[in-house]
Write a protein that holds these residues in place. Sequence first.
Motif, PDB file in Angstrom:
ATOM      1  N   ASN A 190       0.845  -1.199   0.000  1.00  0.00           N
ATOM      2  CA  ASN A 190       0.000   0.000   0.000  1.00  0.00           C
ATOM      3  C   ASN A 190       0.878   1.246   0.000  1.00  0.00           C
ATOM      4  O   ASN A 190       1.201   1.797   1.051  1.00  0.00           O
ATOM      5  CB  ASN A 190      -0.924  -0.015   1.226  1.00  0.00           C
ATOM      6  CG  ASN A 190      -1.721   1.279   1.366  1.00  0.00           C
ATOM      7  OD1 ASN A 190      -1.891   2.028   0.422  1.00  0.00           O
ATOM      8  ND2 ASN A 190      -2.209   1.538   2.574  1.00  0.00           N
ATOM      9  N   PRO A 191       1.306   1.738  -1.158  1.00  0.00           N
ATOM     10  CA  PRO A 191       2.027   3.013  -1.208  1.00  0.00           C
ATOM     11  C   PRO A 191       1.065   4.177  -0.947  1.00  0.00           C
ATOM     12  O   PRO A 191      -0.042   4.213  -1.494  1.00  0.00           O
ATOM     13  CB  PRO A 191       2.591   3.044  -2.631  1.00  0.00           C
ATOM     14  CG  PRO A 191       1.685   2.151  -3.423  1.00  0.00           C
ATOM     15  CD  PRO A 191       1.196   1.097  -2.477  1.00  0.00           C
ATOM     16  N   GLN A 192       1.496   5.117  -0.095  1.00  0.00           N
ATOM     17  CA  GLN A 192       0.629   6.230   0.306  1.00  0.00           C
ATOM     18  C   GLN A 192       1.338   7.566   0.099  1.00  0.00           C
ATOM     19  O   GLN A 192       2.560   7.661   0.219  1.00  0.00           O
ATOM     20  CB  GLN A 192       0.249   6.114   1.785  1.00  0.00           C
ATOM     21  CG  GLN A 192      -0.354   4.809   2.204  1.00  0.00           C
ATOM     22  CD  GLN A 192      -0.532   4.719   3.717  1.00  0.00           C
ATOM     23  OE1 GLN A 192      -0.171   5.635   4.463  1.00  0.00           O
ATOM     24  NE2 GLN A 192      -1.078   3.602   4.186  1.00  0.00           N
ATOM     25  N   GLU A 193       0.543   8.582  -0.202  1.00  0.00           N
ATOM     26  CA  GLU A 193       1.009   9.969  -0.192  1.00  0.00           C
ATOM     27  C   GLU A 193       0.057  10.764   0.686  1.00  0.00           C
ATOM     28  O   GLU A 193      -1.156  10.742   0.476  1.00  0.00           O
ATOM     29  CB  GLU A 193       1.049  10.559  -1.602  1.00  0.00           C
ATOM     30  CG  GLU A 193       2.140   9.982  -2.490  1.00  0.00           C
ATOM     31  CD  GLU A 193       2.240  10.705  -3.822  1.00  0.00           C
ATOM     32  OE1 GLU A 193       1.555  11.741  -3.982  1.00  0.00           O
ATOM     33  OE2 GLU A 193       2.983  10.233  -4.690  1.00  0.00           O
ATOM     34  N   ASN A 194       0.633  11.449   1.664  1.00  0.00           N
ATOM     35  CA  ASN A 194      -0.188  12.171   2.627  1.00  0.00           C
ATOM     36  C   ASN A 194       0.339  13.593   2.770  1.00  0.00           C
ATOM     37  O   ASN A 194       1.527  13.795   3.004  1.00  0.00           O
ATOM     38  CB  ASN A 194      -0.165  11.461   3.978  1.00  0.00           C
ATOM     39  CG  ASN A 194      -1.095  12.108   4.974  1.00  0.00           C
ATOM     40  OD1 ASN A 194      -2.274  12.299   4.686  1.00  0.00           O
ATOM     41  ND2 ASN A 194      -0.581  12.443   6.144  1.00  0.00           N
ATOM     42  N   HIS A 195      -0.529  14.577   2.612  1.00  0.00           N
ATOM     43  CA  HIS A 195      -0.165  15.984   2.775  1.00  0.00           C
ATOM     44  C   HIS A 195      -1.047  16.571   3.874  1.00  0.00           C
ATOM     45  O   HIS A 195      -2.217  16.889   3.651  1.00  0.00           O
ATOM     46  CB  HIS A 195      -0.358  16.753   1.466  1.00  0.00           C
ATOM     47  CG  HIS A 195       0.524  16.273   0.358  1.00  0.00           C
ATOM     48  ND1 HIS A 195       1.784  16.787   0.134  1.00  0.00           N
ATOM     49  CD2 HIS A 195       0.346  15.301  -0.565  1.00  0.00           C
ATOM     50  CE1 HIS A 195       2.334  16.165  -0.885  1.00  0.00           C
ATOM     51  NE2 HIS A 195       1.487  15.255  -1.332  1.00  0.00           N
ATOM     52  N   SER A 196      -0.496  16.665   5.078  1.00  0.00           N
ATOM     53  CA  SER A 196      -1.263  17.169   6.215  1.00  0.00           C
ATOM     54  C   SER A 196      -0.600  18.427   6.765  1.00  0.00           C
ATOM     55  O   SER A 196       0.600  18.643   6.598  1.00  0.00           O
ATOM     56  CB  SER A 196      -1.360  16.110   7.317  1.00  0.00           C
ATOM     57  OG  SER A 196      -0.067  15.772   7.786  1.00  0.00           O
ATOM     58  N   GLY A 197      -1.397  19.247   7.413  1.00  0.00           N
ATOM     59  CA  GLY A 197      -0.860  20.466   8.007  1.00  0.00           C
ATOM     60  C   GLY A 197      -1.922  21.224   8.766  1.00  0.00           C
ATOM     61  O   GLY A 197      -3.108  20.878   8.741  1.00  0.00           O
ATOM     62  N   ASN A 198      -1.485  22.242   9.460  1.00  0.00           N
ATOM     63  CA  ASN A 198      -2.435  23.104  10.151  1.00  0.00           C
ATOM     64  C   ASN A 198      -1.837  24.484  10.307  1.00  0.00           C
ATOM     65  O   ASN A 198      -0.632  24.686  10.135  1.00  0.00           O
ATOM     66  CB  ASN A 198      -2.812  22.532  11.521  1.00  0.00           C
ATOM     67  CG  ASN A 198      -1.866  22.984  12.623  1.00  0.00           C
ATOM     68  OD1 ASN A 198      -0.649  22.961  12.455  1.00  0.00           O
ATOM     69  ND2 ASN A 198      -2.402  23.384  13.751  1.00  0.00           N
ATOM     70  N   TYR A 199      -2.684  25.461  10.605  1.00  0.00           N
ATOM     71  CA  TYR A 199      -2.205  26.780  10.981  1.00  0.00           C
ATOM     72  C   TYR A 199      -3.176  27.370  12.002  1.00  0.00           C
ATOM     73  O   TYR A 199      -4.345  26.973  12.076  1.00  0.00           O
ATOM     74  CB  TYR A 199      -2.052  27.697   9.768  1.00  0.00           C
ATOM     75  CG  TYR A 199      -3.328  28.017   9.029  1.00  0.00           C
ATOM     76  CD1 TYR A 199      -4.113  29.121   9.379  1.00  0.00           C
ATOM     77  CD2 TYR A 199      -3.756  27.219   7.973  1.00  0.00           C
ATOM     78  CE1 TYR A 199      -5.270  29.419   8.689  1.00  0.00           C
ATOM     79  CE2 TYR A 199      -4.917  27.508   7.283  1.00  0.00           C
ATOM     80  CZ  TYR A 199      -5.677  28.615   7.650  1.00  0.00           C
ATOM     81  OH  TYR A 199      -6.836  28.894   6.967  1.00  0.00           O
TER      82      TYR A 199
END
Length: 827
Positions: free
Chosen positions: A381-390
């Motif tokens: 299961n290759p994954q790409e995750n773009h998470s963040g907050n401000y």
Amino acid sequence: MGLYNLKRYATFTPLNRQLKQPNIMIKLFKLSATLLILICFFQVQAQTFKVSGQITDQTKKPLDYASVALIHLPDSVSLGLQVTTKEGVFEFKNIKAGRYFIKVLMVGFDKKQSLSFEVKEKDVLVPTVALKAQSIDLKEVNIISRVPVIDQKADRTIVNVEQMNTAGDNALEVLSRAPGIKLDKDENIILKGKSGANIMIDGKMSYMSGAELTTYLKSLPGSVLSKIELITNPPASFDAAGTAGFINIKVKRNKMQGTNGNANLGGGYGKYEKVYGGLNLNYNIGKISSYVRLNAGRYNSFNRLTLNRAIGNTQYNQVNFWHPITNSLNYSAGADYFLNEKHTVGVMFKGYASPDETNVDSNSPNYNAIGVKQGQVNMINPQENHSGNYALNFNYRFKMDTAGRELGFDADYVNYSNNKTERFTNTYFDGNDNLLGQPINLRNNGMGEVAIYALKLDYVHPITKTLKLETGWKSSWVTAQSDVRFDSLKTAGWINDARRTNAFNYKENINAGYASLNQSFKKIDIKIGIRLEQTLGNGFSSGTNTTIERKYWKLFPNLSASWAINDQNQLTASYRKSINRPSYRSLNPFAFYSDPYTALQGNPLLQPSYANNYELNYSLKNFRLLSVSYATTKGSEAEVIYQNDATKESISRPENLNQVSSLYFATGSPVDLFKWWNNNTEVSASYNKTTSPVQGSGFSAAQWSWGVSSDNTFTLPKNYALSLYGYYEAPSVSGLFKNLENYAINIGAKKTFWKKNATLSVKLNDVFATGKFRATLNYNNINTYWQNEWENRKVSVNLAIKFGNMKIKTARNRRTSTGEEEGRAGN
């Protein structure tokens, strides 16, 4: 996929649609207008005057950056602090009629105070105050003064992180070394045997929990932390949420005059490499105090979860391996502007971005009763995750008078977002490793966002010299939505998998008001408070057509007392009722599958849990001789696994347990065994008990446990130091899990140079690779062994440098390097 990563997935698989935010601008405008009216009202209540003067040395040379305190008589209350200009001049404005004197403090000079003077009818010019130079220098002061690693206060425990060797550690690893803290199987924080601690950053709520919080703390280098405050039974001015209390993480901020800062650069290697660096800049001139912080890193690591499940006469052995490569960026900036002695406004902006690419492999062979292999499922299961907050914060403080009346206002906005893509390939084999059919291909595209608004107003009113009233109000609005779309690859192409596709929307509004009274006697302080909170929430899941409604009011009392028996003995006691509300993910009834046999599902029937917390602390000569805490929790949230013996599926679902109780004892504080050996050892014992119906059957588990941790620093000649840290945790009970023993040892060394403005540190964590979480689950048809391990064993090197102007600036209404002198200014 393991429960930690599955939680992370379930939390961060939200939606692709625009949020409908609550319209609070009109409310904010009205509140701001009200504040301005209050300001104008209080400003015209009485005629005021100006007090000014000049500070010089004995040669009559003006002294800049001297700290001047204006003291009111006869109550010896400090009106405020001023820092002198280049001409040595100070000036206090808006001073009411009365009798006063000034007290002057400056590094390198003896402190001095003026004769008392009367303020009435006109401005006052104080006669020039000449300071006498001291015969010792700062180097001598540094040798004499040493800040302890652990500082036990009446209402909290303070960990001075800057005194620790944190080379290569992230903030979560530093937290795990604090007194009374350990991590559970999913790296959630347990404080004194209780989960549900609220995390604050520099005194502001982080509004993070679970996987979001773990991800953020791992992206924050431990070298940027200044202090950690453990507040297990906070007063009524704190939110009632958090059954374990509050943890306030303070990040380094230099408040010395001028432009200054610090920088750090480091790297490490365990199974994989990692590198990080950061810069902290501070600008403190005149009425402005500001800062900018940047930290970035590339972290290559792993997580391995091993599950051994006995299902009837079949044994399933599952190994999941995650290999994430994360590029993180943490940033923050803020400024305080001092309008005058009474009014201060501040702004703050912070956030982080944490994109990662993760390769996940899972192997699940199964065996019959005599150990013959029956089959196997492999998943990639290759994954790409773009998470963040401000987050944005505006704050205002109004110091109304010299008696201590103060008004404070905060407005916050926090935003979390995430985009995630996954590709699953499940391949099935028979007992002889022959391929069974074609691989099954799935894909997922998820996007989401959570937005939080909060307004808070606090007021402090001294009724008498020994009796003080505090009251305030807070409202918050939350909008959380998620959208998960799974597709299956068929002959005709990608087809939506309705069983695994879902949209979830949830909105919540919490309103709270509080009041507390603090009465001081000669040796005893008593504080009693009450907090009333209203919760309004509603949500909907399209995948299961489920509606969630939440409407309730609750009262939360608290009481604390401290008794200074004499100069060497102090006793404190406290009680607090608290609430732990379910996370938004926990309420989502949709099942998130990580592999063919494992899923995580929310529970729309999940209710808040309520805890009664009691604590007693006794200190002898500033040594924490005994700390006792006891808590009973009704409706504690725990993951309950439902296992289908026919399909072999295991679905984890949060449920409320009937009662969980915990009793915790601890002793230990830092002590100098020799001039060159500082030892901080804590010994603890605990008793945890869980009693509840689980899946229609009774469940009861109880066990005594104990633990010990020891942090040692050996000071060597020529500014060298060695460190040795180790811990051991005996088997224990946590909810439905029976935890096995856990232990590890860290070693390190550091060297300070460049006039003690630079430190080079090296550290080897988990020398023997023993820091693994291991537990068993045994109830109904569940019989599982669980082992979770991370890249704990690693060697790290870190270089930290301080630079810039080191002249001290004391700012009004803030704790600075002259904090102790401020507290004694009226003595």
